[in-house]
Motif scaffolding. Structure first.
Motif, PDB file in Angstrom:
ATOM      1  N   VAL A 123     -31.194 -10.575 -13.625  1.00  0.00           N
ATOM      2  CA  VAL A 123     -31.304  -9.585 -14.708  1.00  0.00           C
ATOM      3  C   VAL A 123     -30.294  -8.458 -14.503  1.00  0.00           C
ATOM      4  N   TRP A 124     -30.175  -7.968 -13.267  1.00  0.00           N
ATOM      5  CA  TRP A 124     -29.203  -6.901 -12.988  1.00  0.00           C
ATOM      6  C   TRP A 124     -27.783  -7.363 -13.297  1.00  0.00           C
ATOM      7  N   LYS A 125     -27.458  -8.592 -12.929  1.00  0.00           N
ATOM      8  CA  LYS A 125     -26.118  -9.114 -13.200  1.00  0.00           C
ATOM      9  C   LYS A 125     -25.847  -9.181 -14.698  1.00  0.00           C
ATOM     10  N   LEU A 126     -26.806  -9.688 -15.447  1.00  0.00           N
ATOM     11  CA  LEU A 126     -26.637  -9.766 -16.898  1.00  0.00           C
ATOM     12  C   LEU A 126     -26.477  -8.380 -17.526  1.00  0.00           C
ATOM     13  N   PHE A 127     -27.096  -7.401 -16.926  1.00  0.00           N
ATOM     14  CA  PHE A 127     -27.099  -6.059 -17.504  1.00  0.00           C
ATOM     15  C   PHE A 127     -25.901  -5.223 -17.077  1.00  0.00           C
ATOM     16  N   PHE A 128     -25.482  -5.327 -15.807  1.00  0.00           N
ATOM     17  CA  PHE A 128     -24.506  -4.389 -15.253  1.00  0.00           C
ATOM     18  C   PHE A 128     -23.102  -4.964 -15.042  1.00  0.00           C
ATOM     19  N   TYR A 129     -22.877  -6.249 -15.271  1.00  0.00           N
ATOM     20  CA  TYR A 129     -21.524  -6.776 -15.086  1.00  0.00           C
ATOM     21  C   TYR A 129     -20.582  -6.241 -16.161  1.00  0.00           C
ATOM     22  N   LYS A 130     -19.266  -6.506 -15.964  1.00  0.00           N
ATOM     23  CA  LYS A 130     -18.269  -6.025 -16.932  1.00  0.00           C
ATOM     24  C   LYS A 130     -18.577  -6.515 -18.340  1.00  0.00           C
ATOM     25  N   GLN A 131     -18.964  -7.778 -18.444  1.00  0.00           N
ATOM     26  CA  GLN A 131     -19.305  -8.348 -19.759  1.00  0.00           C
ATOM     27  C   GLN A 131     -20.816  -8.325 -19.991  1.00  0.00           C
ATOM     28  N   GLY A 132     -21.515  -7.431 -19.284  1.00  0.00           N
ATOM     29  CA  GLY A 132     -22.968  -7.383 -19.387  1.00  0.00           C
ATOM     30  C   GLY A 132     -23.474  -6.636 -20.600  1.00  0.00           C
ATOM     31  N   PHE A 133     -24.808  -6.608 -20.715  1.00  0.00           N
ATOM     32  CA  PHE A 133     -25.442  -6.008 -21.893  1.00  0.00           C
ATOM     33  C   PHE A 133     -25.194  -4.507 -21.991  1.00  0.00           C
ATOM     34  N   LEU A 134     -25.121  -3.810 -20.857  1.00  0.00           N
ATOM     35  CA  LEU A 134     -24.935  -2.365 -20.899  1.00  0.00           C
ATOM     36  C   LEU A 134     -23.574  -2.011 -21.494  1.00  0.00           C
ATOM     37  N   ASN A 135     -22.507  -2.680 -21.050  1.00  0.00           N
ATOM     38  CA  ASN A 135     -21.182  -2.423 -21.608  1.00  0.00           C
ATOM     39  C   ASN A 135     -21.110  -2.839 -23.076  1.00  0.00           C
ATOM     40  N   LEU A 136     -21.785  -3.929 -23.402  1.00  0.00           N
ATOM     41  CA  LEU A 136     -21.811  -4.370 -24.807  1.00  0.00           C
ATOM     42  C   LEU A 136     -22.494  -3.325 -25.686  1.00  0.00           C
ATOM     43  N   TYR A 137     -23.605  -2.790 -25.207  1.00  0.00           N
ATOM     44  CA  TYR A 137     -24.333  -1.771 -25.970  1.00  0.00           C
ATOM     45  C   TYR A 137     -23.493  -0.501 -26.109  1.00  0.00           C
ATOM     46  N   LEU A 138     -22.862  -0.078 -25.009  1.00  0.00           N
ATOM     47  CA  LEU A 138     -22.033   1.128 -25.058  1.00  0.00           C
ATOM     48  C   LEU A 138     -20.826   0.939 -25.973  1.00  0.00           C
ATOM     49  N   THR A 145     -20.156   5.270 -33.488  1.00  0.00           N
ATOM     50  CA  THR A 145     -19.956   6.721 -33.556  1.00  0.00           C
ATOM     51  C   THR A 145     -18.481   7.112 -33.652  1.00  0.00           C
ATOM     52  N   GLY A 146     -17.597   6.220 -33.241  1.00  0.00           N
ATOM     53  CA  GLY A 146     -16.172   6.532 -33.239  1.00  0.00           C
ATOM     54  C   GLY A 146     -15.746   7.442 -32.097  1.00  0.00           C
ATOM     55  N   LEU A 147     -16.584   7.609 -31.070  1.00  0.00           N
ATOM     56  CA  LEU A 147     -16.273   8.514 -29.970  1.00  0.00           C
ATOM     57  C   LEU A 147     -15.490   7.844 -28.849  1.00  0.00           C
ATOM     58  N   TRP A 148     -15.616   6.543 -28.680  1.00  0.00           N
ATOM     59  CA  TRP A 148     -14.866   5.817 -27.652  1.00  0.00           C
ATOM     60  C   TRP A 148     -14.707   4.366 -28.080  1.00  0.00           C
ATOM     61  N   GLY A 149     -13.866   3.670 -27.345  1.00  0.00           N
ATOM     62  CA  GLY A 149     -13.606   2.274 -27.654  1.00  0.00           C
ATOM     63  C   GLY A 149     -14.491   1.347 -26.839  1.00  0.00           C
ATOM     64  N   GLU A 150     -13.939   0.167 -26.528  1.00  0.00           N
ATOM     65  CA  GLU A 150     -14.705  -0.802 -25.751  1.00  0.00           C
ATOM     66  C   GLU A 150     -14.865  -0.334 -24.306  1.00  0.00           C
ATOM     67  N   VAL A 151     -16.012  -0.644 -23.733  1.00  0.00           N
ATOM     68  CA  VAL A 151     -16.319  -0.241 -22.362  1.00  0.00           C
ATOM     69  C   VAL A 151     -16.353  -1.493 -21.480  1.00  0.00           C
ATOM     70  N   HIS A 152     -15.586  -1.453 -20.384  1.00  0.00           N
ATOM     71  CA  HIS A 152     -15.538  -2.589 -19.457  1.00  0.00           C
ATOM     72  C   HIS A 152     -15.749  -2.112 -18.019  1.00  0.00           C
ATOM     73  N   GLY A 157     -19.019  -3.135  -8.825  1.00  0.00           N
ATOM     74  CA  GLY A 157     -17.837  -3.250  -7.986  1.00  0.00           C
ATOM     75  C   GLY A 157     -17.238  -1.927  -7.583  1.00  0.00           C
ATOM     76  N   GLY A 158     -17.869  -0.803  -7.923  1.00  0.00           N
ATOM     77  CA  GLY A 158     -17.329   0.514  -7.598  1.00  0.00           C
ATOM     78  C   GLY A 158     -18.414   1.462  -7.137  1.00  0.00           C
ATOM     79  N   GLY A 159     -18.148   2.760  -7.344  1.00  0.00           N
ATOM     80  CA  GLY A 159     -19.091   3.777  -6.902  1.00  0.00           C
ATOM     81  C   GLY A 159     -20.428   3.712  -7.621  1.00  0.00           C
ATOM     82  N   ALA A 160     -20.436   3.178  -8.853  1.00  0.00           N
ATOM     83  CA  ALA A 160     -21.688   3.085  -9.607  1.00  0.00           C
ATOM     84  C   ALA A 160     -22.657   2.079  -8.991  1.00  0.00           C
ATOM     85  N   ALA A 161     -22.145   1.185  -8.121  1.00  0.00           N
ATOM     86  CA  ALA A 161     -23.012   0.177  -7.505  1.00  0.00           C
ATOM     87  C   ALA A 161     -24.119   0.833  -6.679  1.00  0.00           C
TER      88      ALA A 161
END
Length: 295
Positions: A123-138, A145-152, A157-161
């Motif tokens: 579940v964590w992998k599906l949610f937090f990977y680069k192509q995961g649900f969290l990046n898709l939702y963001l 909203t037009g505030l930012w583009g695609e999130v990857h 793999g970084g400090g957020a881990a």
């Protein structure tokens, strides 16, 4: 004659007590104490030849950058998670103790403990990977909203881990923390609270002057269990990121695993003795301060 009967009864009770403890004590002796002394002896010898080399293994691990990094990350993880878990559990337990359906809700909080670790990791992998649900939702939110583009962002793999691991620990262990807080809260006599309310005490005053002081025993138990469990987060970190994860979540358990795979048992034994001694020292210090406050 009466004193003799009393003496015989005390002897029988003592023997029954020793028989009751015999099996558990023998198990602890065989599977905990004796292996610990074996590891202690190995920490002063070489891994291959078994030759005595003094404290060289201890010098080696304290000059090892991977060991120092793992110690730093583990202490940081423990220092962040224990206060968060303790406070989160208390904030949930206090309103929950006032509900009649607390038992059902309590079971829901315990549900994460029953879930297999591998399932949680997927579940964590599906949610937090680069192509995961969290990046898709963001990405969708930014597009809407037009505030930012695609999130990857690569959260694993970084400090957020580190914060993903903290979230995983809090999510999984909140249930038993809530149960322990509830046991302490429900054990407080209602007469104390009712008397305080009759005397004009407000809700916050009852909480800080009656409820919290009576939860010291629960607090001690929760801190000890949380402290020990924070050293068991390895499975989640290992299954998510492998034996060599991001620098921020490289923990002592990763280091022990890698030394075991490479058969560096001498370094692993020395590090295990240091970690065991540290855990014992912390628990003894907590017990000392607890007894001091009680006195």
């Amino acid at each position: 004659m009466k004193e003799f009967r009393t003496y015989k009864r005390s002897v029988r009770e003592r023997r029954a007590f020793l028989r009751f403890l015999a099996f558990s004590l023998s198990g602890v002796l065989l599977f905990v104490i004796l292996p610990f002394f074996d590891v202690f002896g190995r920490s002063f010898t070489t891994a291959v030849t078994g030759r005595f080399n003094g404290i060289q293994n201890y010098k080696t691990i304290f000059n090892n950058q991977a060991f120092l990094l793992a110690v730093k990350n583990t202490l940081r993880f423990t220092g962040v998670c224990i206060p968060l878990l303790t406070i989160t559990g208390l904030l949930i337990a206090v309103p929950l103790s006032r509900r009649k359906d607390a038992g059902v809700i309590k079971s829901l909080y315990l549900f994460p403990l029953a879930m297999p670790t591998a399932t949680v990791v997927i579940v964590w992998k599906l949610f937090f990977y680069k192509q995961g649900f969290l990046n898709l939702y963001l990405s969708r939110l930014g597009e809407w909203t037009g505030l930012w583009g695609e999130v990857h962002t690569d959260y694993l793999g970084g400090g957020a881990a580190f914060w993903v691991l903290v979230f995983s620990y809090i999510w999984k262990n909140t249930g038993y923390t809530v149960v322990l807080w509830l046991a302490g809260i429900l054990g407080i006599p209602n007469a104390l609270l009712e008397a305080a309310k009759v005397d004009g005490a407000t809700g916050p005053q009852c909480f800080f002057r009656i409820v919290l002081p009576n939860l010291k025993g629960s607090l001690y138990t929760i801190v000890i269990l949380s402290f020990l469990n924070s050293f068991k987060i390895y499975r989640e970190a290992y299954l998510v990121a492998g034996a060599y994860p991001a620098k921020d979540i490289y923990l002592l358990q990763h280091l022990f695993n890698n030394w075991f795979v490479n058969m560096e048992f001498d370094k692993m034994a020395a590090a295990a003795i240091c970690v065991g001694g540290f855990l014992f020292l912390v628990i003894m210090l907590l017990q000392y301060f607890w007894d001091k406050k009680e006195g």
